[in-house]
Design an enzyme around this catalytic site. Sequence first.
Site, short mmCIF file in Angstrom:
data_model
loop_
_atom_site.label_atom_id
_atom_site.label_comp_id
_atom_site.label_asym_id
_atom_site.label_seq_id
_atom_site.Cartn_x
_atom_site.Cartn_y
_atom_site.Cartn_z
N HIS A 6 22.04 89.52 51.65
CA HIS A 6 21.40 90.65 52.32
C HIS A 6 22.30 91.89 52.38
O HIS A 6 23.45 91.82 52.78
CB HIS A 6 21.00 90.27 53.75
CG HIS A 6 20.25 88.98 53.82
ND1 HIS A 6 19.00 88.82 53.30
CD2 HIS A 6 20.59 87.79 54.35
CE1 HIS A 6 18.59 87.58 53.51
NE2 HIS A 6 19.54 86.94 54.14
N HIS B 69 27.37 97.68 42.13
CA HIS B 69 27.31 98.95 41.39
C HIS B 69 28.10 98.84 40.11
O HIS B 69 29.28 98.50 40.12
CB HIS B 69 27.84 100.09 42.25
CG HIS B 69 27.28 101.41 41.86
ND1 HIS B 69 27.65 102.04 40.70
CD2 HIS B 69 26.35 102.19 42.43
CE1 HIS B 69 26.98 103.18 40.59
NE2 HIS B 69 26.17 103.28 41.65
N HIS C 207 22.71 99.16 41.14
CA HIS C 207 22.63 100.40 40.38
C HIS C 207 23.82 100.46 39.44
O HIS C 207 24.68 99.60 39.48
CB HIS C 207 22.60 101.60 41.33
CG HIS C 207 22.23 102.88 40.67
ND1 HIS C 207 23.08 103.97 40.63
CD2 HIS C 207 21.10 103.26 40.03
CE1 HIS C 207 22.47 104.96 39.98
NE2 HIS C 207 21.27 104.54 39.61
N GLU D 180 20.26 105.77 35.25
CA GLU D 180 21.28 106.74 34.83
C GLU D 180 21.70 106.45 33.40
O GLU D 180 21.92 105.30 33.04
CB GLU D 180 22.53 106.64 35.71
CG GLU D 180 22.45 107.42 36.97
CD GLU D 180 23.80 107.49 37.69
OE1 GLU D 180 24.84 107.55 37.01
OE2 GLU D 180 23.77 107.48 38.92
#
Length: 186
Positions: free
Chosen positions: A89, A94, A72, A47
Amino acid sequence: MIRKNPRGDLPQIHESAYVDQTAIICGKVIIEENVFVGPYAVIRADEVNAEGDLEPIRIRAHSNIQDGVVIHSKSGALVDIGEHTSIAHRSIVHGPCVIGNNVFIGFNSVVFHCRIGDGCVVRHNAVVDGTDLPPGFYVSSTLRIGPKTDLATIPRVSAAATEFSEDVVRTNHELVQGYKKLQNEF
């Protein structure tokens, strides 16, 4: 799978790192030496901001990104994960997000729009959202830390929690070495 993002950025992965063949590494991602990226992890720097730019997602040396982790970033914001840090895990990291050195992020935890200081431990199923956590804090399982959280109520990391975090890093460093040897057998 290693692939470019739509802007054409290709991941940079140090030759000593181990990235499982089922992981997806996309775009402006920098993976430093002796990093372990486990099965089905997704690290996606694709992005861009309004000007078409993006900061990298950087995983610093000797850290581990375990099975099913998603990393992300919104609108090309920086994600920087420090050295000797474990992202356990199915956690979500973000950006914008900066995680310090020697940090442990537990299973299924979510960190977003925050800074997590060196030596912090965020246990399983916890959330750190929209706030900065100073070095050495301990976030217990299922706790949510946000902008209105009184950090005076959050304990400091104990010696036992630090030992656990160090053991996870050591174990995953050994996995890097073992899996790198196995790669040469196929």
